[in-house]
Scaffold this motif. Structure first.
Motif, PDB file in Angstrom:
ATOM      1  N   LEU A  93       0.836  -1.200   0.000  1.00 18.10           N
ATOM      2  CA  LEU A  93       0.000   0.000   0.000  1.00 18.10           C
ATOM      3  C   LEU A  93       0.874   1.253   0.000  1.00 18.10           C
ATOM      4  O   LEU A  93       0.594   2.225  -0.712  1.00 18.10           O
ATOM      5  N   SER A  94       1.930   1.242   0.798  1.00 16.40           N
ATOM      6  CA  SER A  94       2.833   2.384   0.852  1.00 16.40           C
ATOM      7  C   SER A  94       3.585   2.546  -0.465  1.00 16.40           C
ATOM      8  O   SER A  94       3.692   3.658  -1.000  1.00 16.40           O
ATOM      9  N   TRP A  95       4.096   1.465  -0.987  1.00 15.76           N
ATOM     10  CA  TRP A  95       4.833   1.501  -2.258  1.00 15.76           C
ATOM     11  C   TRP A  95       3.944   1.999  -3.378  1.00 15.76           C
ATOM     12  O   TRP A  95       4.343   2.838  -4.196  1.00 15.76           O
ATOM     13  N   ASP A  96       2.722   1.528  -3.399  1.00 23.64           N
ATOM     14  CA  ASP A  96       1.787   1.917  -4.455  1.00 23.64           C
ATOM     15  C   ASP A  96       1.511   3.418  -4.437  1.00 23.64           C
ATOM     16  O   ASP A  96       1.572   4.083  -5.468  1.00 23.64           O
ATOM     17  N   ALA A  97       1.219   3.941  -3.256  1.00 26.56           N
ATOM     18  CA  ALA A  97       0.875   5.360  -3.147  1.00 26.56           C
ATOM     19  C   ALA A  97       2.016   6.263  -3.559  1.00 26.56           C
ATOM     20  O   ALA A  97       1.801   7.348  -4.123  1.00 26.56           O
ATOM     21  N   ASN A  98       3.250   5.814  -3.324  1.00 25.00           N
ATOM     22  CA  ASN A  98       4.409   6.645  -3.626  1.00 25.00           C
ATOM     23  C   ASN A  98       5.006   6.389  -4.999  1.00 25.00           C
ATOM     24  O   ASN A  98       5.814   7.202  -5.471  1.00 25.00           O
ATOM     25  N   HIS A  99       4.611   5.287  -5.628  1.00 24.63           N
ATOM     26  CA  HIS A  99       5.254   4.932  -6.885  1.00 24.63           C
ATOM     27  C   HIS A  99       4.259   4.552  -8.000  1.00 24.63           C
ATOM     28  O   HIS A  99       4.037   5.326  -8.920  1.00 24.63           O
ATOM     29  N   PHE A 100       3.654   3.380  -7.901  1.00 23.77           N
ATOM     30  CA  PHE A 100       2.924   2.832  -9.051  1.00 23.77           C
ATOM     31  C   PHE A 100       1.666   3.628  -9.391  1.00 23.77           C
ATOM     32  O   PHE A 100       1.556   4.216 -10.469  1.00 23.77           O
ATOM     33  N   THR A 101       0.707   3.673  -8.477  1.00 29.70           N
ATOM     34  CA  THR A 101      -0.517   4.409  -8.793  1.00 29.70           C
ATOM     35  C   THR A 101      -0.271   5.913  -8.800  1.00 29.70           C
ATOM     36  O   THR A 101      -0.991   6.657  -9.477  1.00 29.70           O
ATOM     37  N   ARG A 102       0.730   6.378  -8.112  1.00 36.60           N
ATOM     38  CA  ARG A 102       1.058   7.807  -8.170  1.00 36.60           C
ATOM     39  C   ARG A 102       1.233   8.252  -9.619  1.00 36.60           C
ATOM     40  O   ARG A 102       0.663   9.261 -10.047  1.00 36.60           O
ATOM     41  N   TYR A 103       2.000   7.495 -10.383  1.00 38.19           N
ATOM     42  CA  TYR A 103       2.269   7.899 -11.766  1.00 38.19           C
ATOM     43  C   TYR A 103       1.143   7.488 -12.707  1.00 38.19           C
ATOM     44  O   TYR A 103       0.857   8.184 -13.681  1.00 38.19           O
ATOM     45  N   GLY A 104       0.476   6.383 -12.413  1.00 44.09           N
ATOM     46  CA  GLY A 104      -0.705   6.031 -13.202  1.00 44.09           C
ATOM     47  C   GLY A 104      -1.782   7.087 -13.076  1.00 44.09           C
ATOM     48  O   GLY A 104      -2.432   7.462 -14.057  1.00 44.09           O
ATOM     49  N   ALA A 105      -1.964   7.610 -11.864  1.00 43.92           N
ATOM     50  CA  ALA A 105      -2.969   8.639 -11.629  1.00 43.92           C
ATOM     51  C   ALA A 105      -2.592   9.953 -12.315  1.00 43.92           C
ATOM     52  O   ALA A 105      -3.462  10.683 -12.795  1.00 43.92           O
ATOM     53  N   GLU A 106      -1.297  10.255 -12.363  1.00 46.91           N
ATOM     54  CA  GLU A 106      -0.868  11.470 -13.052  1.00 46.91           C
ATOM     55  C   GLU A 106      -1.230  11.399 -14.532  1.00 46.91           C
ATOM     56  O   GLU A 106      -1.708  12.388 -15.121  1.00 46.91           O
ATOM     57  N   LEU A 107      -1.000  10.248 -15.150  1.00 47.30           N
ATOM     58  CA  LEU A 107      -1.338  10.093 -16.570  1.00 47.30           C
ATOM     59  C   LEU A 107      -2.842  10.146 -16.777  1.00 47.30           C
ATOM     60  O   LEU A 107      -3.324  10.738 -17.747  1.00 47.30           O
ATOM     61  N   TRP A 108      -3.587   9.524 -15.884  1.00 44.95           N
ATOM     62  CA  TRP A 108      -5.051   9.587 -15.965  1.00 44.95           C
ATOM     63  C   TRP A 108      -5.536  11.026 -15.891  1.00 44.95           C
ATOM     64  O   TRP A 108      -6.388  11.449 -16.672  1.00 44.95           O
ATOM     65  N   PHE A 109      -4.966  11.794 -14.972  1.00 45.44           N
ATOM     66  CA  PHE A 109      -5.380  13.190 -14.820  1.00 45.44           C
ATOM     67  C   PHE A 109      -4.995  14.015 -16.049  1.00 45.44           C
ATOM     68  O   PHE A 109      -5.820  14.790 -16.565  1.00 45.44           O
ATOM     69  N   GLU A 110      -3.776  13.833 -16.528  1.00 43.26           N
ATOM     70  CA  GLU A 110      -3.311  14.627 -17.668  1.00 43.26           C
ATOM     71  C   GLU A 110      -4.079  14.301 -18.948  1.00 43.26           C
ATOM     72  O   GLU A 110      -4.412  15.200 -19.729  1.00 43.26           O
ATOM     73  N   LYS A 111      -4.373  13.036 -19.158  1.00 44.67           N
ATOM     74  CA  LYS A 111      -4.939  12.608 -20.440  1.00 44.67           C
ATOM     75  C   LYS A 111      -6.457  12.491 -20.447  1.00 44.67           C
ATOM     76  O   LYS A 111      -7.069  12.500 -21.531  1.00 44.67           O
ATOM     77  N   GLU A 112      -7.064  12.377 -19.277  1.00 49.29           N
ATOM     78  CA  GLU A 112      -8.523  12.220 -19.254  1.00 49.29           C
ATOM     79  C   GLU A 112      -9.257  13.366 -18.575  1.00 49.29           C
ATOM     80  O   GLU A 112     -10.318  13.775 -19.038  1.00 49.29           O
ATOM     81  N   ILE A 113      -8.705  13.874 -17.493  1.00 49.03           N
ATOM     82  CA  ILE A 113      -9.414  14.897 -16.738  1.00 49.03           C
ATOM     83  C   ILE A 113      -9.167  16.294 -17.299  1.00 49.03           C
ATOM     84  O   ILE A 113     -10.123  17.063 -17.528  1.00 49.03           O
ATOM     85  N   LYS A 114      -7.928  16.644 -17.545  1.00 49.10           N
ATOM     86  CA  LYS A 114      -7.632  17.988 -18.047  1.00 49.10           C
ATOM     87  C   LYS A 114      -8.358  18.302 -19.354  1.00 49.10           C
ATOM     88  O   LYS A 114      -8.898  19.411 -19.509  1.00 49.10           O
ATOM     89  N   PRO A 115      -8.420  17.374 -20.310  1.00 44.39           N
ATOM     90  CA  PRO A 115      -9.165  17.679 -21.552  1.00 44.39           C
ATOM     91  C   PRO A 115     -10.642  17.977 -21.311  1.00 44.39           C
ATOM     92  O   PRO A 115     -11.254  18.706 -22.101  1.00 44.39           O
ATOM     93  N   LEU A 116     -11.223  17.434 -20.235  1.00 46.86           N
ATOM     94  CA  LEU A 116     -12.624  17.731 -19.936  1.00 46.86           C
ATOM     95  C   LEU A 116     -12.832  19.211 -19.635  1.00 46.86           C
ATOM     96  O   LEU A 116     -13.941  19.733 -19.784  1.00 46.86           O
ATOM     97  N   PHE A 117     -11.763  19.872 -19.207  1.00 49.37           N
ATOM     98  CA  PHE A 117     -11.832  21.294 -18.876  1.00 49.37           C
ATOM     99  C   PHE A 117     -11.137  22.155 -19.932  1.00 49.37           C
ATOM    100  O   PHE A 117     -10.783  23.301 -19.684  1.00 49.37           O
ATOM    101  N   GLY A 118     -10.937  21.548 -21.112  1.00 54.87           N
ATOM    102  CA  GLY A 118     -10.346  22.288 -22.217  1.00 54.87           C
ATOM    103  C   GLY A 118      -8.858  22.537 -22.079  1.00 54.87           C
ATOM    104  O   GLY A 118      -8.315  23.437 -22.730  1.00 54.87           O
ATOM    105  N   GLN A 119      -8.191  21.754 -21.243  1.00 56.47           N
ATOM    106  CA  GLN A 119      -6.760  21.925 -21.029  1.00 56.47           C
ATOM    107  C   GLN A 119      -5.984  20.807 -21.712  1.00 56.47           C
ATOM    108  O   GLN A 119      -6.418  19.654 -21.730  1.00 56.47           O
ATOM    109  N   ALA A 120      -4.839  21.146 -22.245  1.00 58.28           N
ATOM    110  CA  ALA A 120      -3.980  20.161 -22.898  1.00 58.28           C
ATOM    111  C   ALA A 120      -3.073  19.502 -21.861  1.00 58.28           C
ATOM    112  O   ALA A 120      -2.665  20.139 -20.881  1.00 58.28           O
ATOM    113  N   PRO A 121      -2.742  18.234 -22.064  1.00 60.55           N
ATOM    114  CA  PRO A 121      -1.800  17.581 -21.156  1.00 60.55           C
ATOM    115  C   PRO A 121      -0.447  18.283 -21.174  1.00 60.55           C
ATOM    116  O   PRO A 121      -0.016  18.799 -22.203  1.00 60.55           O
TER     117      PRO A 121
END
Length: 204
Positions: A93-121
């Motif tokens: 759980l600790s490793w995931d929060a600091n490493h694996f899902t941390r970066y997966g979530a960044e890509l999800w936010f950049e590529k899926e969430i930001k475009p919803l608000f008209g922002q480019a990754p």
């Protein structure tokens, strides 16, 4: 009990756990677009203004991993183990929060969430996240080479936590295709209806 959620990564884990455990919860959707998470009533439950939140009588609990563990204890399940496996689950759980899902979530936010608000990754953020996700995916992939699940032989909170971004792997273009053991492990999780369909259908 009430489980406050929205259709994002961390609430997805908690909702999936509630369904997997057949926990007696009422799902309450928080509309982030309307700012319901900033309302005084909700901030009284979670001063961070984020979901998920579990309300059990006078008690409230926030943070998805803690909620998964609490739900497991409430129903008397082994999803959050209480033997020698527990320390290993905590490690992942600790490793995931600091490493694996941390970066997966960044890509999800950049590529899926930001475009919803008209922002480019942000290309620099995307490149850094992709490089780091590959780095840590190799660690997880090697760990899963001879295992069905992350800890021992049964699914646990560690699996749901580590897999949080994987349902969005295609849409977020997560660079994971080369990691066959991760893909096979997530295929096993997808055999669980609770993991495939964690959110109340009526709220979609």
């Amino acid at each position: 009990m009430k489980l406050f959620y929205c259709e994002t990564l961390n609430p997805r884990k908690a909702c999936a756990a509630a369904r997997f455990l057949n926990a007696d919860v009422e799902f309450v959707r928080i509309d982030l677009g309307r700012g319901e998470q900033k309302a005084a009533e909700f901030l009284a439950l979670n001063p961070n203004g984020k979901v998920p939140v579990l309300q059990d009588g006078e008690k409230t609990l926030w943070e998805a991993n803690a909620i998964m563990c609490r739900l497991s204890d409430i129903v008397g399940a082994d999803f959050w183990p209480h033997d020698e496996r527990q320390i290993d689950v905590m490690r992942w759980l600790s490793w995931d929060a600091n490493h694996f899902t941390r970066y997966g979530a960044e890509l999800w936010f950049e590529k899926e969430i930001k475009p919803l608000f008209g922002q480019a990754p942000d290309r620099k953020v995307v490149e850094d996240a992709e490089n780091n996700l590959r780095l840590y995916a190799r660690v997880l992939n090697d760990h899963l080479a001879e295992r069905r699940y992350v800890v021992a032989e049964s699914v646990s909170v560690a699996d749901f936590a580590l897999a949080a971004a994987l349902p969005y792997a295609a849409s977020s273009q997560l660079p994971l295709d080369e990691f066959g053991h991760i893909m096979q492990w997530h295929d096993r999780l997808n055999e669980l209806e609770a993991w495939r369909e964690p959110f109340p259908v009526s709220d979609r």
